[in-house]
Design a protein around this motif. Sequence first.
Motif, PDB file in Angstrom:
ATOM      1  N   ARG A  53       0.821  -1.212   0.000  1.00 44.01           N
ATOM      2  CA  ARG A  53       0.000   0.000   0.000  1.00 44.01           C
ATOM      3  C   ARG A  53       0.859   1.269   0.000  1.00 44.01           C
ATOM      4  NH1 ARG A  53      -5.622  -1.180   3.331  1.00 44.01           N
ATOM      5  NH2 ARG A  53      -6.210  -2.958   2.056  1.00 44.01           N
TER       6      ARG A  53
ATOM      7  N   GLN B 152       2.038   1.766  -3.428  1.00 46.79           N
ATOM      8  CA  GLN B 152       0.953   2.316  -4.246  1.00 46.79           C
ATOM      9  C   GLN B 152       0.897   3.834  -4.121  1.00 46.79           C
ATOM     10  OE1 GLN B 152      -2.865   0.646  -3.269  1.00 46.79           O
ATOM     11  NE2 GLN B 152      -3.997   2.068  -4.538  1.00 46.79           N
TER      12      GLN B 152
ATOM     13  N   ASN C  50       1.715   6.543  -7.149  1.00 44.79           N
ATOM     14  CA  ASN C  50       0.709   7.544  -7.515  1.00 44.79           C
ATOM     15  C   ASN C  50       1.295   8.947  -7.512  1.00 44.79           C
ATOM     16  OD1 ASN C  50      -1.691   9.507  -6.429  1.00 44.79           O
ATOM     17  ND2 ASN C  50      -2.457   7.947  -7.823  1.00 44.79           N
TER      18      ASN C  50
END
Length: 572
Positions: free
Chosen positions: A458, A461, A465
């Motif tokens: 996570r 991620q 981004n």
Amino acid sequence: MLTRILLLLIVLCLPVPGAYAEQTSGRDLRVIVVGGNSNYPPYQFLDKSGQPAGYIVDLTRAIARVMGLQVEIRLGDFGKILKELDRGDIDILEGLSYSEARAKEYDFSTPHSIIVQAIFARKGTPAVKSLEELKGKKVLVHRGGGMHGYLQERHYDPDLVLTDSPRETLQQLAAGQCDYAVVALLPAMYIIREEKLTNLVPVATNVAPQRYYCYAVKKGNAELVAQMNEGLSILKKTGEFNQIYDKWIGVLEPQRTSWVTVAKYAALVVIPLSLILAATVFWSYSLRRQVAQRTESLSNALAELQRNQQQLVQADKMAALGILVSGVAHEINNPTGIILMNMPTLKKIFRDAERILDRYQEEEGEFTLGGIRYQRVRQEVPLILDEMQDGAQRIKKTVEDLKNFARKDDEARKELLDFNHVVQTAVRLVDVATRKSTNNFSASYADGLPQVFGNEQRLEQVVVNLVMNAGQALPDPTRAIALQTSYDAATGRVMLTVRDEGTGISPEHLKHLTDPFFTTKRESGGTGLGLSISANIIKDHGGEISFDSSLGKGTTVTLALPAAVAGSEHGQ
């Protein structure tokens, strides 16, 4: 020999018990029996005439129509229906929450719904924000439901008051049996509306991991699952999926009070006596306040459902990505492994061959290999072999990074992490996209950075981004992106800053960057979910994310995470 043949014919003529039971059961083998829960509105339930109805029931009928299937929908007590699936009396369940434990016994379709759990209470009851705050309090929960098992695993047993259905759970809560209940958000809002339980409100949503609701069959019935998946895909492409969704979910949209109704009540209560007029004004104010509270609750529930629908689509894409990455990784790793295994042998062969070729050159003079002079071959072949070995290792590392990034992690396990390693992995994943966006990318990693406590996939991620957003903000490749990790000893936080020399963000948009579905790139396919999801991930890790931007000059994103403290499980 003749005796053996006669015995064999007698055995073949004997009835087979299993086949006889199949034929005498009275069941038409061409009809697919679909099981479901008879008391789980609006997904599936029995209407006033005792007929199956609901969102998934309509979805099943639509899939059967487009796929040319004959189905019999059988709704009943969920525990009994599940046993019938295990016995083979029914072929498929309309709705079963996916879990790794269940995946060992059943095959699941792609999800058709997301189940969000919420805490409900009577109006005026002290609010709670999480399941942790319910410990020590009596809590109503549906026996055998997903949250029953979830709370049992976390040792809430002494506090649980069990009911036979979500409807009974809410009815007992409204009657004052307990102060709190944990129920799936959408069924609860539907039941509250139908039963007119106006004294109940949701006080906390998303209190447990979201559960994906799928069609499910016993292990091995992959053909039927494939048919349901294909039917779902067709319905989504034709728009019928959304029509069915709107039919059942759209009914939760808040209804506004008619001004005609307000005027009618006002005319009935207006009388000459000032005392009665004052009482009427007070009553009207109280009524409007209740309507506003109800409208706000329904609006929040609807917004949550819409957000979950978008996340369901994204979850489906990520599931497909995981399958593709796993398959491609296997095909890439095999030849890469062969290269890495054979390269040391090639290096040894060339070193041994050098001595023979050197002697040959001394005796015969200069010669060529493959059209290249031997002296140049002697210098460049070792470098070429090293480059090939390094390239193969880079391929292997990139494939491993992709597999880790796409790996499914429903429970979001957290552990002590090297934050520099997390950021470096994310940078490698977006290396190709970054080089297309800018010719001037730099990354600085602080030495001796403390560990952080978190979920590796996570956090990767989030970094992916942020770097992708920075690249998309650049008007041309000459503009720069700079990434830096550091440690702020004063606050005990590990920091990451991502600076770009892009177009910048206007002040009126800056404060909305982490709002769900807010995007300034709608025309280029932006969904507005990236930064919203990233902000939620960082908040879940006890950190913060902030933005500083000037139009025409660029944007700086600062991410702060608490450093892990020695002896602390959570690093906070």
